[in-house]
Design an enzyme around this catalytic site. Structure first.
Site, PDB file in Angstrom:
ATOM      1  N   TYR A   1       8.119 -17.826 -12.695  1.00  0.00           N
ATOM      2  CA  TYR A   1       8.769 -18.841 -13.374  1.00  0.00           C
ATOM      3  C   TYR A   1       7.630 -19.930 -13.763  1.00  0.00           C
ATOM      4  O   TYR A   1       7.573 -20.515 -14.791  1.00  0.00           O
ATOM      5  CB  TYR A   1       9.896 -19.330 -12.585  1.00  0.00           C
TER       6      TYR A   1
ATOM      7  N   GLU B   1      17.504 -21.566  -9.907  1.00  0.00           N
ATOM      8  CA  GLU B   1      17.300 -21.671  -8.435  1.00  0.00           C
ATOM      9  C   GLU B   1      16.571 -20.482  -8.065  1.00  0.00           C
ATOM     10  O   GLU B   1      16.770 -19.360  -8.483  1.00  0.00           O
ATOM     11  CB  GLU B   1      18.549 -21.774  -7.671  1.00  0.00           C
TER      12      GLU B   1
END
Length: 176
Positions: A129, A117
């Site tokens: 990411y 998350e």
């Protein structure tokens, strides 16, 4: 075991497994970096007592912890529990190196996917990411205590044990 990223003296960053002796310093950083969502000290202690499903690492420079990260892996899913770098050390590849270690650990433990998350209002982390191949798969509305949404991201790991490792830069210059 420490793995230095640079041999340039006091600026060198070394990576090693987090120990119980590190929890106080890591918790202080957690409180500083994530004041609204900081984990309590007891949570770090509990995480470190579960090595069969957890792995936590720290980044050190000049004897001080400047980053930390943790992974939970229960096959076939690995979950990045936390990852943080102090602002003074951002942009030196520490976040990439920490994430590389977590992904490699997920592979070692046989995970098919790595989930995490990330705050919707944290584009720097999102970019890190995405560089590693994570894709957004869902949104958790008002996930964080201050009402910010969480983006759920997933990295699908190659099924083969011969999969290439996710190598991050090994010098302090460069990426997140």
């Amino acid at each position: 075991m420490s793995t230095p990223t640079s041999a340039s003296g006091a600026g060198a960053v070394a990576f090693r497994d987090m120990t119980l002796d590190d929890v106080s310093a890591v918790n202080a950083l957690e409180q500083r970096l994530f004041p609204a969502d900081a984990w309590p000290l007891e949570m770090f202690l509990a995480e470190l007592t579960q090595p069969e499903t957890r792995r936590y690492v720290v980044a050190e420079s000049g004897g001080a912890i400047v980053g930390y990260a943790g992974l939970m892996c229960i096959e076939p899913i690995a979950d990045v529990q936390t990852i943080a770098v102090v602002p003074e050390f951002e942009g030196r590849g520490i976040g990439s190196a920490l994430l590389t270690r977590l992904i490699d650990e997920a592979r070692r433990r046989g995970a098919a996917d790595v989930l995490l998350e990330v705050r919707e209002d944290n584009p720097r982390a999102q970019q890190l990411y995405v560089r590693f191949g994570f894709e957004q798969i869902h949104i958790r509305r008002k996930y964080y205590r201050d009402g910010v949404d969480a983006l759920i991201m997933r990295l699908q790991l190659a099924p083969s044990t011969e999969a290439p490792t996710t190598e991050a830069p090994t010098t302090e210059a460069g990426q997140a």
